[in-house]
Write a protein that holds these residues in place. Structure first.
Motif, PDB file in Angstrom:
ATOM      1  N   VAL A  41       0.960  -1.410  -0.057  1.00 42.40           N
ATOM      2  CA  VAL A  41       0.152  -0.053  -0.011  1.00 42.40           C
ATOM      3  C   VAL A  41       0.816   1.330   0.054  1.00 42.40           C
ATOM      4  CG1 VAL A  41      -1.545   1.259   1.462  1.00 42.40           C
ATOM      5  CG2 VAL A  41      -1.822  -1.086   1.215  1.00 42.40           C
ATOM      6  N   ARG A 128      -1.467   0.651  -9.655  1.00 42.61           N
ATOM      7  CA  ARG A 128      -1.764   0.682  -8.098  1.00 42.61           C
ATOM      8  C   ARG A 128      -2.579  -0.147  -7.308  1.00 42.61           C
ATOM      9  NH1 ARG A 128      -0.444   7.063  -9.177  1.00 42.61           N
ATOM     10  NH2 ARG A 128       1.640   7.008  -8.331  1.00 42.61           N
ATOM     11  N   VAL A 133      -4.862  -5.259  -4.968  1.00 39.44           N
ATOM     12  CA  VAL A 133      -6.114  -6.045  -4.892  1.00 39.44           C
ATOM     13  C   VAL A 133      -5.611  -7.545  -5.065  1.00 39.44           C
ATOM     14  CG1 VAL A 133      -7.858  -6.875  -6.355  1.00 39.44           C
ATOM     15  CG2 VAL A 133      -7.842  -4.505  -5.933  1.00 39.44           C
TER      16      VAL A 133
ATOM     17  N   HIS B   5     -16.058   2.933  -4.692  1.00 41.66           N
ATOM     18  CA  HIS B   5     -15.267   3.005  -3.723  1.00 41.66           C
ATOM     19  C   HIS B   5     -14.111   3.522  -4.175  1.00 41.66           C
ATOM     20  CE1 HIS B   5     -16.233   0.112  -0.326  1.00 41.66           C
ATOM     21  NE2 HIS B   5     -17.286   0.039  -1.252  1.00 41.66           N
ATOM     22  N   GLY B   7     -10.229   3.598  -5.075  1.00 43.03           N
ATOM     23  CA  GLY B   7      -9.337   2.468  -5.444  1.00 43.03           C
ATOM     24  C   GLY B   7      -8.253   2.675  -4.690  1.00 43.03           C
ATOM     25  N   GLU B   8      -7.141   1.559  -4.347  1.00 41.83           N
ATOM     26  CA  GLU B   8      -5.823   1.864  -3.896  1.00 41.83           C
ATOM     27  C   GLU B   8      -4.995   2.742  -4.506  1.00 41.83           C
ATOM     28  OE1 GLU B   8      -4.576   1.108  -0.536  1.00 41.83           O
ATOM     29  OE2 GLU B   8      -5.591  -0.739  -0.995  1.00 41.83           O
ATOM     30  N   GLY B   9      -4.452   3.465  -3.837  1.00 46.36           N
ATOM     31  CA  GLY B   9      -3.355   4.463  -4.353  1.00 46.36           C
ATOM     32  C   GLY B   9      -3.747   5.589  -5.083  1.00 46.36           C
ATOM     33  N   SER B  10      -4.998   5.944  -4.955  1.00 43.77           N
ATOM     34  CA  SER B  10      -5.621   7.094  -5.559  1.00 43.77           C
ATOM     35  C   SER B  10      -5.155   8.452  -5.205  1.00 43.77           C
ATOM     36  CB  SER B  10      -7.243   7.224  -5.487  1.00 43.77           C
ATOM     37  OG  SER B  10      -7.528   5.911  -5.442  1.00 43.77           O
ATOM     38  N   PHE B  11      -4.839   8.506  -4.130  1.00 43.92           N
ATOM     39  CA  PHE B  11      -4.249   9.472  -3.306  1.00 43.92           C
ATOM     40  C   PHE B  11      -2.998   9.682  -2.762  1.00 43.92           C
ATOM     41  CE2 PHE B  11      -8.718   9.841  -0.955  1.00 43.92           C
ATOM     42  CZ  PHE B  11      -9.366  10.108  -2.455  1.00 43.92           C
ATOM     43  N   PRO B  12      -2.227  10.887  -2.739  1.00 41.89           N
ATOM     44  CA  PRO B  12      -1.041  10.917  -2.269  1.00 41.89           C
ATOM     45  C   PRO B  12      -1.058  10.726  -0.538  1.00 41.89           C
ATOM     46  CG  PRO B  12      -1.876  13.281  -2.791  1.00 41.89           C
ATOM     47  CD  PRO B  12      -3.113  12.193  -3.115  1.00 41.89           C
ATOM     48  N   LEU B  16      -3.741  10.161   2.437  1.00 41.70           N
ATOM     49  CA  LEU B  16      -3.965   8.707   2.942  1.00 41.70           C
ATOM     50  C   LEU B  16      -3.863   9.072   4.636  1.00 41.70           C
ATOM     51  CD1 LEU B  16      -2.523   5.401   1.759  1.00 41.70           C
ATOM     52  CD2 LEU B  16      -2.201   6.068   4.291  1.00 41.70           C
ATOM     53  N   ALA B  97     -12.321  -5.005   1.649  1.00 41.90           N
ATOM     54  CA  ALA B  97     -10.894  -4.721   1.228  1.00 41.90           C
ATOM     55  C   ALA B  97     -10.174  -6.060   1.347  1.00 41.90           C
ATOM     56  CB  ALA B  97     -10.266  -3.674   2.243  1.00 41.90           C
ATOM     57  N   GLY B 100     -10.297  -7.500  -1.903  1.00 47.10           N
ATOM     58  CA  GLY B 100      -9.652  -6.795  -2.925  1.00 47.10           C
ATOM     59  C   GLY B 100     -10.709  -5.814  -3.566  1.00 47.10           C
ATOM     60  N   HIS B 101     -11.741  -5.511  -2.672  1.00 47.84           N
ATOM     61  CA  HIS B 101     -12.793  -4.280  -3.076  1.00 47.84           C
ATOM     62  C   HIS B 101     -12.763  -3.278  -2.263  1.00 47.84           C
ATOM     63  CE1 HIS B 101     -16.564  -3.527  -5.229  1.00 47.84           C
ATOM     64  NE2 HIS B 101     -16.966  -2.867  -3.872  1.00 47.84           N
ATOM     65  N   GLY B 102     -12.252  -2.114  -2.643  1.00 44.13           N
ATOM     66  CA  GLY B 102     -12.265  -1.003  -1.869  1.00 44.13           C
ATOM     67  C   GLY B 102     -10.727  -0.899  -1.676  1.00 44.13           C
ATOM     68  N   VAL B 104      -7.330  -0.975   1.082  1.00 42.89           N
ATOM     69  CA  VAL B 104      -6.668  -0.976   2.559  1.00 42.89           C
ATOM     70  C   VAL B 104      -6.269   0.202   2.874  1.00 42.89           C
ATOM     71  CG1 VAL B 104      -4.804  -2.173   3.851  1.00 42.89           C
ATOM     72  CG2 VAL B 104      -5.994  -3.339   1.975  1.00 42.89           C
ATOM     73  N   GLY B 105      -5.450   0.946   2.162  1.00 45.03           N
ATOM     74  CA  GLY B 105      -4.867   2.121   2.740  1.00 45.03           C
ATOM     75  C   GLY B 105      -6.288   3.354   2.795  1.00 45.03           C
ATOM     76  N   ASN B 164      -3.390  10.955  -7.172  1.00 40.27           N
ATOM     77  CA  ASN B 164      -2.057  10.732  -6.919  1.00 40.27           C
ATOM     78  C   ASN B 164      -1.231  10.715  -8.346  1.00 40.27           C
ATOM     79  OD1 ASN B 164       0.226  10.052  -5.773  1.00 40.27           O
ATOM     80  ND2 ASN B 164      -0.203   7.889  -5.351  1.00 40.27           N
TER      81      ASN B 164
END
Ligand SMILES: Nc1ncnc2c1ncn2[C@@H]1O[C@H](COP(=O)(O)OP(=O)(O)OP(=O)(O)O)[C@@H](O)[C@H]1O
Ligand SMILES: Nc1ncnc2c1ncn2[C@@H]1O[C@H](COP(=O)(O)OP(=O)(O)OP(=O)(O)O)[C@@H](O)[C@H]1O
Ligand SMILES: [Mg+2]
Ligand SMILES: [Mg+2]
Lengths: 271, 227, 292, 292
Positions: A41, A128, A133, B5, B7-12, B16, B97, B100-102, B104-105, B164
């Protein structure tokens, strides 16, 4: 059962892979696997080069394969995460400032075209998301049910851990209730292929599912209190600490991610 | 959660961290309140099985626009109340999460959005029922408003965070996000109507569940259901 | 064997009425005792109040007006845990009874609630699982157990608390004959270890087989009780409670077997008929008009 | 009476295997037919595959590889509704089956799905409720009905669609003897009206009583089938499937009744023993050493 979605992993299938299969990844300590999820992550959040992101993604795909898990299903399960990426990154692919690729599409708002920068951004966001996932699924599909429960019990504060443990246990029961309801209405000629025409049938199925849940919770209270429940399910099961090698591996991952971030991304440290 | 939702890594990274802190704060407050009231077994049982039901419902493919999945967060809020609704939102997000949905971060951000939906839906529903609305319009509106609030909040979160790796100015990002929010509002209406039908159905078979029976008044009840 | 009714009762319930939140009166005017070392079977139609009565025995439900005394101690809001400890309860719905992620954790659940130290708890839990022949299930996930296995684990989770009475609501529901036999055997074994058992069942033959005392319920009331022989030959009573006699009784009655040793279980019937049969065989050989 | 096996089967299932999503093989290598005018009982231990087989008969489940032919029409993705119309299904868990706010609505549910006009639908629904003696329940909320009542309403909801086969999964589960009798009577009545019935049960005596043909399942497979007499006197077969013979067979065997007319139901046993008994009475009067 065809009516339940192919695009959402069935918890029963996930558990079945964890319980009944074996692979090198099944034997990795659960704490190690979940620490690596954390490292990933962090990595996908800080990394900004497509090559690095694509590399990470490829590595998780390989791990998934080593664990002996089915790629075809993974493809189906990607649908929703990809939908999320498209809905956020889709418009950006057009709007992102930069040189456009090929011809433009005429719209009432003016000319729109995908830019190189936008396309790269799209690819980056996809890598990413899918990296994490894929690896999360790898971790849950190779970690035994009881171990996951133990991690949940250890990591979450009371009473959230209690709720999570009961949810984990009863998800299986509730999926079956829902499935039974769907079977029963189909057996009497209901069609569920069109939502609006069948909204009442859907409402009934969902209503009965919730009603069953509520009534089950009433019975659950009785049975828990009959055994002296006072707000604490503690698990005696134990997931051992990771081995030294595992610890070293995890440490290495974090050092690599942080090091990479400091050097290559934020330029805080120059070599 | 009918909808998108993050997604993972969308934001700086800073975003987060920020949303995780806000999420932790929210859940902290709820946990504190629940603990202070003395943890009642029936609340834990209801939240546990309620989250399981919400998660199970997510497995059902609803044939709208080629297929959508929903957790019926608004409905869960109406039935379980704001505190349990927020806890359920968190737990459902954790399990999502894990599949694999949504993300973790972005658990913090996603939980914030879903908890808002549950809490807003609950209070609007209470208010409308007090104003003697019929059960269907009251629950449908409550859910729609709750979900819309969630959609708008999510839009705000994206605009504040920035995507991001994107160089797009915030103003342009806002336009892109507005489209996304609009789409979500559409889904909110569908989910709202569905929620209305479900609550109407529940009221016809178990009136006591949706506060139509003679429920205890006065006492600030953290759970919506008289279990 | 008949329970020891001269001893003080382990559980003494007096309940004027129990009203459910929706106004249904689940049970009324009930006086019910459980004595040391007996197996009591509650029989009665659907909705007769069996579950309601049983849930009073460990204070899961409380009477609108009335009293529960467990082992000499009157139970009130503050000492419910005494009732829960002394009176173990196995619910009908095995699925909602198993709350922990593994079988061992589930059996440990009660012990841990009562603060038993981990090591001792584990040992006792393993013993309890062994008692019901389910030791091999220790690491399994409740979700993957069969109905009979779930029932056994539920039983172990209650046995481990060393109650003096065990209450079982429909212990054989949904089980196939072999699993029923297994559970029934475990119930007998528990009884032999000196624990009293209260159970409800729709399987009259099972009740006839296992119980020392039968209580017949109808419309929220215990309308009669007695030994299986007393109850199952009282056809009027059974009709009033919407019940049928066990098959041994029906056969004995229908073939006009009008003899003193009224058979109640299949075994008794077989014994009786075998005597007849050998007698008959002897007779017929004399008569010479039968070839067996 | 034996079903008409010379006629074409109403349902013809051929299933190489059915695998559940988690990889469990619920059933394999099954060939199963339902003929006009017969009652077939599936028996077998928990997990033997009875429900899995039955859910294939109306295409609720489909084989991994295999075929379902209903009334001569092979069933595929597009004409499942044909199978659903011809083969009515009453699920074991009445609670997940009734989905409407009132009993009448629930019985109407199927008719609405098939687009029957409202007036005609109501009339037919009332008729169906009357058939199962449940007309008086019309306006009740299904959720608050007793187990037996729910079962009857479930039955009415399927009968109203006028199927040619009715499948019942554990129709007597959880019912008291009177309600069991009521449901069993309704099943016989349905059969008399020319509808074939397939049912599963753990109540062997009930199977012996009601079925023309018994299929014994074990480990996902139909390991044998035949008339009740053929099956229930094949003790090896029953042992293999973890089953016990019906009580009439046990009694007949245990008292050493070694006669040609092997009794299977209680009624048959009683008849047989009554002959004996009167004979014996006659004999003993002659012998003069018995006083009845
Ligand atoms: N939670 C409840 N709320 C309202 N009424 C209830 C509830 N539980 C039981 N009842 C009612 O109380 C009465 C007694 O029910 P109970 O469950 O004790 O019967 P039972 O003898 O156990 O029946 P069964 O053999 O079907 O289990 C019935 O009329 C029933 O409808
Ligand atoms: N939804 C499911 N997912 C996975 N496995 C299942 C599912 N349903 C049934 N099975 C498995 O398939 C096998 C056959 O089950 P089935 O329910 O057909 O048995 P049954 O004969 O009806 O048993 P019972 O008498 O307990 O109802 C069993 O091993 C069971 O565990
Ligand atoms: Mg009961
Ligand atoms: Mg079955």
């Amino acid at each position: 059962m065809t009516t339940l979605s192919n695009h959402v992993p069935d918890p029963r299938l996930i558990t079945a892979y964890a319980e009944h299969r074996d692979s090198p990844l099944h034997r990795v300590n659960p704490w190690t696997k979940f620490s690596i999820v954390g490292a990933l992550v962090l990595a996908v959040t800080v990394a900004d080069a497509l090559v690095i992101l694509a590399g990470l993604y490829a590595a998780t795909l390989v791990a998934y394969g080593i664990a002996g898990l089915p790629y075809r299903r993974l493809g189906l399960w990607y649908t929703l995460p990809l939908l999320f990426i498209v809905s956020v990154a889709g418009p950006l692919a057009f709007l992102e400032p930069g040189t456009s690729i090929g011809g433009a599409i005429g719209t009432p708002l003016g000319e729109l075209s995908v830019t190189w920068e936008g396309a790269i951004l799209f690819a980056e966001l996809s890598c990413r998301s899918l990296t994490v996932v894929t690896f999360t699924l790898t971790a849950t599909m190779t970690t035994r049910y009881a171990d996951i429960a133990y991690l949940l019990g250890r990591m979450l504060p009371n009473p959230i851990d209690q709720v999570a443990l009961l949810t984990y246990r009863f998800t299986f029961v509730m999926v079956e209730t829902l499935e039974d309801l769907v079977k029963a209405v189909l057996a009497r000629g209901a069609t569920l292929s069109e939502f609006w025409a069948n909204r009442r049938t859907y409402a009934r199925i969902l209503g009965m599912t919730l009603l069953t849940a509520i009534e089950r919770s009433e019975r659950l209270v009785k049975s828990m209190e009959a055994r002296g429940y006072d707000g604490d399910i503690t698990l005696y099961g134990d997931v051992p600490r990771p081995s030294l090698r595992g610890l070293a591996g995890v440490a290495l991952c974090y050092v690599a991610v942080v090091g990479y971030a400091l050097v290559a991304v934020y330029g805080v440290v120059s070599l | 959660m009918a909808h998108i939702h993050l997604g993972e890594g969308s934001f700086p990274l800073w975003a987060l961290v920020l949303w995780t802190l806000v999420g932790v704060g929210l859940i902290g407050v709820v946990t504190y309140r629940v603990r202070k009231g003395g943890i009642k077994t029936h609340q834990i049982a209801l939240a546990g099985i309620g989250a399981a039901a919400s998660f199970a419902i997510f497995q059902l493919n609803l044939p709208v626009w080629g297929g959508i999945h929903m957790n019926l967060t608004g409905l869960v809020g109406i039935l379980a109340g704001p505190a349990l609704g927020a806890l359920i939102a968190l737990v459902v997000n954790i399990f999502s999460a894990a599949l694999g949905h949504g993300a973790v971060g972005l658990l913090g951000a996603n939980t914030l959005v879903n908890a808002t939906e549950a809490v807003v839906a609950y209070y609007i529903f209470k208010t409308l029922m007090r104003m003697d609305w019929d059960i269907f319009p009251a629950s449908a509106s409550a859910a729609t408003i709750g979900l819309s609030a969630g959609a708008v909040l999510m839009g705000a979160i994206i605009v504040i965070s920035g995507v991001n790796g994107s160089a797009l100015p915030r103003a342009d990002l806002t336009i892109a996000v507005a489209g996304l929010v609009g789409l979500n509002l559409g889904v909110a209406v569908i989910e709202g109507i569905l929620t209305g039908f479900v609550v109407q159905f529940l009221a016809s078979v178990r009136p006591d569940l949706v506060g139509l029976g003679d429920r205890q008044q006065g006492e600030e009840d953290l759970s919506g259901v008289t279990a | 064997m008949k329970g020891n009714e001269t001893a003080d009762p382990l559980v003494d319930l007096h309940c004027e009425a129990h009203t459910y939140p929706d106004g249904t009166v689940g049970m009324h005017d009930v006086d019910f005792q459980v004595y040391p070392d007996e197996v009591v079977a509650l029989i009665g139609g659907n909705g007769a109040g069996k579950s309601t009565l049983m849930e009073h025995l460990n204070a899961t439900l409380v009477p609108d007006e009335g009293e529960l005394v467990v082992d000499g101690t009157p139970i009130n809001e503050d000492n419910k845990s005494h009732a829960r400890k002394e009176v173990g309860f196995v619910f009908q719905d095995a699925d909602t009874q198993l709350v922990a992620p593994t079988v061992l954790d589930d059996v440990l659940f009660g012990l841990q609630n009562y603060g038993v130290p981990a090591d001792e708890a584990k040992e006792r839990a393993r013993e309890a699982l062994a008692t019901v022949d389910a030791g091999y299930l220790e690491d399994r996930i409740p979700h993957y157990l069969s109905g009979g296995e779930k029932r056994l684990v539920g039983l172990a989770g209650v046995l481990v608390l060393e109650p003096s009475v065990i209450v079982l609501d429909e212990p054989l529901a949904g089980l196939d004959p072999n699993r029923s036999r297994l559970v029934a055997d475990r119930i007998e074994q528990i009884h032999e270890e000196g624990i009293s058992v209260v159970l409800s069942t729709h399987d009259i033959d099972f009740a006839a087989d296992v119980a020392d005392r039968i209580c017949v319920m109808s419309e929220g009331n215990v309308i009669d009780e007695g030994t299986p022989r007393e109850v199952f030959y009282d056809l009027e009573l059974l009709a009033e409670a919407n019940l049928h006699p066990p098959s041994a009784v029906r056969v004995a009655r229908d073939i006009g077997l009008d003899i003193e040793t009224q058979p109640v279980t299949e075994a008794e019937l077989v014994e009786l008929l075998s005597e007849d049969e050998s007698e008959r065989t002897a007779t017929s050989q004399v008569d010479g008009h039968r070839t067996d």
